[in-house]
Scaffold this motif. Structure first.
Motif, short mmCIF file in Angstrom:
data_model
loop_
_atom_site.label_atom_id
_atom_site.label_comp_id
_atom_site.label_asym_id
_atom_site.label_seq_id
_atom_site.Cartn_x
_atom_site.Cartn_y
_atom_site.Cartn_z
N GLU A 62 -24.64 35.75 -6.10
CA GLU A 62 -23.58 34.85 -6.73
C GLU A 62 -24.30 33.49 -6.94
N ARG A 63 -25.06 33.26 -5.83
CA ARG A 63 -25.66 31.61 -5.69
C ARG A 63 -26.68 31.59 -6.91
N LEU A 64 -27.46 32.84 -7.19
CA LEU A 64 -28.32 32.79 -8.15
C LEU A 64 -27.68 32.62 -9.60
N ALA A 65 -26.41 33.32 -9.74
CA ALA A 65 -25.68 33.19 -10.94
C ALA A 65 -25.19 31.97 -11.09
N ALA A 66 -24.90 31.05 -10.04
CA ALA A 66 -24.38 29.82 -10.23
C ALA A 66 -25.50 28.96 -10.43
N PHE A 67 -26.68 29.20 -9.98
CA PHE A 67 -27.81 28.30 -10.19
C PHE A 67 -28.26 28.57 -12.12
N ALA A 68 -28.23 29.58 -12.10
CA ALA A 68 -28.46 30.18 -13.94
C ALA A 68 -27.71 29.36 -14.78
#
Length: 167
Positions: A62-68
């Motif tokens: 989820e954190r990677l998706a938010a960063f992306a």
């Protein structure tokens, strides 16, 4: 489904979607491609994300998706800045070297990449960095296709490389 991203299905896990469909009494189809290790995304889901979760803790996907999502927003902004800058500094097929060199580096890279692609030059990160340096140093840069980027007064322009067969 409360946010715009949720309404589009972004940021939802497979378990979230299945639970939602179950609550609606709906069924779904399983795509066998989602488990086929021939696909990079399947290998990432099956091996990389679990390793990230083990190293960084739950919620890393989820954190990677938010960063992306933030990176995509930044990229769109920078592309808009680059497009406007290219319109301002392009002049009869050349670029104003001083104006180009004065641009913020992320915008400058995008201007160079766009201009080169528009002139049918295949670009990669190494070429863009070489052109950035060449413009800053007032020197030529070798380009694919027997061409060079060359200073020409206050401009830089594309030229055929000298000393090549057929020139």
């Amino acid at each position: 489904l409360t946010t715009a991203n949720d309404a589009l299905g972004l940021g939802l896990t497979r378990a979230d979607v299945r639970a939602y469909l179950r609550a609606l009494g709906q069924t779904w189809a399983e795509d066998p491609i989602n488990t086929d290790p021939a696909f990079l995304r399947t290998r990432i889901r099956g091996a990389v994300l679990p390793a990230f979760e083990a190293a960084a803790g739950p919620g890393v996907a989820e954190r990677l998706a938010a960063f992306a999502a933030l990176a995509e927003e930044d990229d769109g902004f920078l592309e808009g800045q680059a497009s406007a800058a290219l319109s301002r500094i392009a002049n009869n097929g050349a670029l104003d070297a001083l104006a180009l060199d004065a641009l913020a580096l992320p915008v400058r890279r995008r201007v160079i990449a766009s201009w080169l692609r528009g002139n049918e030059v295949a670009v990669d990160a190494a070429l863009i960095e070489d052109v950035v340096a060449a413009v800053g140093e007032g020197r030529q840069a070798t380009l694919p296709g027997d061409r060079v980027l060359a200073p020409d007064g206050p401009f830089v322009k594309l030229q055929a490389a000298r000393g090549r067969r057929g020139n």
